[in-house]
Design a protein around this motif. Structure first.
Motif, PDB file in Angstrom:
ATOM      1  N   LYS A  48       0.822  -1.203   0.000  1.00 51.71           N
ATOM      2  CA  LYS A  48       0.000   0.000   0.000  1.00 51.71           C
ATOM      3  C   LYS A  48       0.864   1.264   0.000  1.00 51.71           C
ATOM      4  O   LYS A  48       0.365   2.367  -0.169  1.00 51.71           O
ATOM      5  CB  LYS A  48      -0.914   0.015   1.234  1.00 51.71           C
ATOM      6  N   LEU A  49       2.177   1.061   0.201  1.00 53.73           N
ATOM      7  CA  LEU A  49       3.105   2.191   0.255  1.00 53.73           C
ATOM      8  C   LEU A  49       4.479   1.756  -0.226  1.00 53.73           C
ATOM      9  O   LEU A  49       5.012   0.750   0.235  1.00 53.73           O
ATOM     10  CB  LEU A  49       3.212   2.717   1.697  1.00 53.73           C
ATOM     11  N   PHE A  50       5.046   2.508  -1.168  1.00 50.15           N
ATOM     12  CA  PHE A  50       6.449   2.367  -1.548  1.00 50.15           C
ATOM     13  C   PHE A  50       7.227   3.461  -0.815  1.00 50.15           C
ATOM     14  O   PHE A  50       6.882   4.638  -0.917  1.00 50.15           O
ATOM     15  CB  PHE A  50       6.644   2.593  -3.049  1.00 50.15           C
ATOM     16  N   ILE A 168      10.213   1.879 -13.111  1.00 47.64           N
ATOM     17  CA  ILE A 168       8.910   1.661 -13.746  1.00 47.64           C
ATOM     18  C   ILE A 168       8.485   0.200 -13.598  1.00 47.64           C
ATOM     19  O   ILE A 168       7.323  -0.095 -13.269  1.00 47.64           O
ATOM     20  CB  ILE A 168       8.949   2.056 -15.236  1.00 47.64           C
ATOM     21  N   GLU A 169       9.402  -0.708 -13.821  1.00 45.89           N
ATOM     22  CA  GLU A 169       9.116  -2.140 -13.694  1.00 45.89           C
ATOM     23  C   GLU A 169       8.580  -2.464 -12.295  1.00 45.89           C
ATOM     24  O   GLU A 169       7.633  -3.238 -12.125  1.00 45.89           O
ATOM     25  CB  GLU A 169      10.383  -2.938 -13.971  1.00 45.89           C
ATOM     26  N   GLU A 170       9.187  -1.844 -11.291  1.00 45.41           N
ATOM     27  CA  GLU A 170       8.801  -2.090  -9.908  1.00 45.41           C
ATOM     28  C   GLU A 170       7.406  -1.523  -9.615  1.00 45.41           C
ATOM     29  O   GLU A 170       6.551  -2.194  -9.037  1.00 45.41           O
ATOM     30  CB  GLU A 170       9.847  -1.460  -8.980  1.00 45.41           C
ATOM     31  N   ILE A 171       7.167  -0.288 -10.044  1.00 43.13           N
ATOM     32  CA  ILE A 171       5.885   0.361  -9.779  1.00 43.13           C
ATOM     33  C   ILE A 171       4.750  -0.340 -10.522  1.00 43.13           C
ATOM     34  O   ILE A 171       3.622  -0.422 -10.016  1.00 43.13           O
ATOM     35  CB  ILE A 171       5.968   1.858 -10.151  1.00 43.13           C
ATOM     36  N   GLU A 176      -1.387   0.957  -8.029  1.00 41.21           N
ATOM     37  CA  GLU A 176      -2.213   1.910  -7.288  1.00 41.21           C
ATOM     38  C   GLU A 176      -1.564   2.373  -5.986  1.00 41.21           C
ATOM     39  O   GLU A 176      -2.174   3.092  -5.199  1.00 41.21           O
ATOM     40  CB  GLU A 176      -3.588   1.286  -6.983  1.00 41.21           C
ATOM     41  N   THR A 177      -0.337   1.967  -5.774  1.00 45.39           N
ATOM     42  CA  THR A 177       0.332   2.211  -4.492  1.00 45.39           C
ATOM     43  C   THR A 177       0.890   3.625  -4.385  1.00 45.39           C
ATOM     44  O   THR A 177       1.448   4.161  -5.344  1.00 45.39           O
ATOM     45  CB  THR A 177       1.472   1.186  -4.310  1.00 45.39           C
ATOM     46  N   LEU A 203       2.333   9.792  -6.677  1.00 43.53           N
ATOM     47  CA  LEU A 203       3.566  10.326  -6.086  1.00 43.53           C
ATOM     48  C   LEU A 203       3.246  11.362  -5.010  1.00 43.53           C
ATOM     49  O   LEU A 203       2.646  12.405  -5.284  1.00 43.53           O
ATOM     50  CB  LEU A 203       4.435  10.956  -7.178  1.00 43.53           C
ATOM     51  N   LEU A 204       3.636  11.059  -3.791  1.00 42.74           N
ATOM     52  CA  LEU A 204       3.476  11.988  -2.672  1.00 42.74           C
ATOM     53  C   LEU A 204       4.585  13.034  -2.687  1.00 42.74           C
ATOM     54  O   LEU A 204       5.654  12.800  -3.252  1.00 42.74           O
ATOM     55  CB  LEU A 204       3.540  11.230  -1.346  1.00 42.74           C
TER      56      LEU A 204
END
Length: 255
Positions: A48-50, A168-171, A176-177, A203-204
């Motif tokens: 839910k959070l990176f 990008i691959e990771e996200i 939706e995180t 992106l926060l």
């Protein structure tokens, strides 16, 4: 089938003894920077959070390799080793305490529905993905010596070209995180990488980098230092605005 980096460097990890002796873990020499392998590959698709730093440093690299070596000797599968290593090496050392304190302070524990974001490193591993702009430990070369990398990742550089596809691959594995950058260098990098993509909305704003060298910004962010007591290096209005925007987004996206 392309060989994974873990399997490529597994023998070197199994024989690891000293983080200073890392030539056999070199992934890429970018000229002014060198990228080395440590198993920071695992991505949690349920996160839910990176939480995104600039790159693992030498201490994180060492902790990760020691744990990976231990797990290899226990006979675990490659996938299990990478999964179990991640919370051991990620943000290890003194900065983890600062990071947890700041994340709890802005309401991320409440957003995630847990007592403290410290749980992202143990009992609530399923809620977070702990990662870096440059996935693998990267070092700056100065006067022939390697030091921890803390520079901007400049667009069109070989470093940016290496890092961006992995980001990008990771996200893409958790589309939706929310993405929390640590410090302006990570924030600037992510803005460039995500511009025009569907992930840009996640992106926060940044929070201060949790390094001990950033003590004044952290103290102000946590309300432990007054505006009038700050030095010129700290911009309190910017910190206040970013903090308020994060809290607004968390309220709007509450699980």
């Amino acid at each position: 089938m392309k060989q994974s980096l873990f399997s490529q460097y597994k023998e070197a990890i199994a024989n690891f003894t000293d983080v200073k002796d890392r030539d056999n873990l070199l992934v890429k020499d970018c000229g002014g920077q060198r990228i080395y392998y440590a198993p920071f590959d695992y991505v949690n698709p349920r996160a839910k959070l990176f939480v995104i730093d600039i790159t693992p440093g030498e201490q994180q690299m060492e902790n990760m390799l020691i744990e990976a070596k231990r797990l290899i000797r226990l006979g675990l599968s490659d996938e299990e080793i990478q999964k179990k290593c991640k919370p051991i090496g990620s943000f290890s050392g003194g900065m983890r305490k600062n990071l947890v304190t700041m994340m709890d302070h802005i309401g991320l524990a409440d957003y995630l529905g847990i007592e403290s974001t410290a749980g992202l490193f143990d009992k609530h591993l399923d809620l977070g993905n702990l990662t870096s702009a440059i996935r693998y430990p990267t070092f700056l070369i100065q006067d022939g010596k390697e030091t921890n990398f803390a520079n901007d990742i400049k667009p069109k550089s070989s470093l940016f070209s290496f890092a961006a596809p992995l980001t990008i691959e990771e996200i893409e594995k958790a589309p939706e995180t929310l993405l929390l950058p640590l410090g302006p260098k990570v924030s600037n990098y992510l803005q460039k990488v995500l511009k025009g993509t569907e992930y840009e909305k996640n992106l926060l704003p940044q929070i201060p980098h949790p390094s001990g060298a950033n003590a004044e910004r952290i103290a102000y962010f946590l309300g432990k230092k007054k505006k009038e007591d700050l030095t010129a290096k700290t911009n309190p209005d910017k910190i206040d605005a970013e903090k308020q925007e994060i809290q607004k987004i968390l309220r709007e996206r509450k699980i």
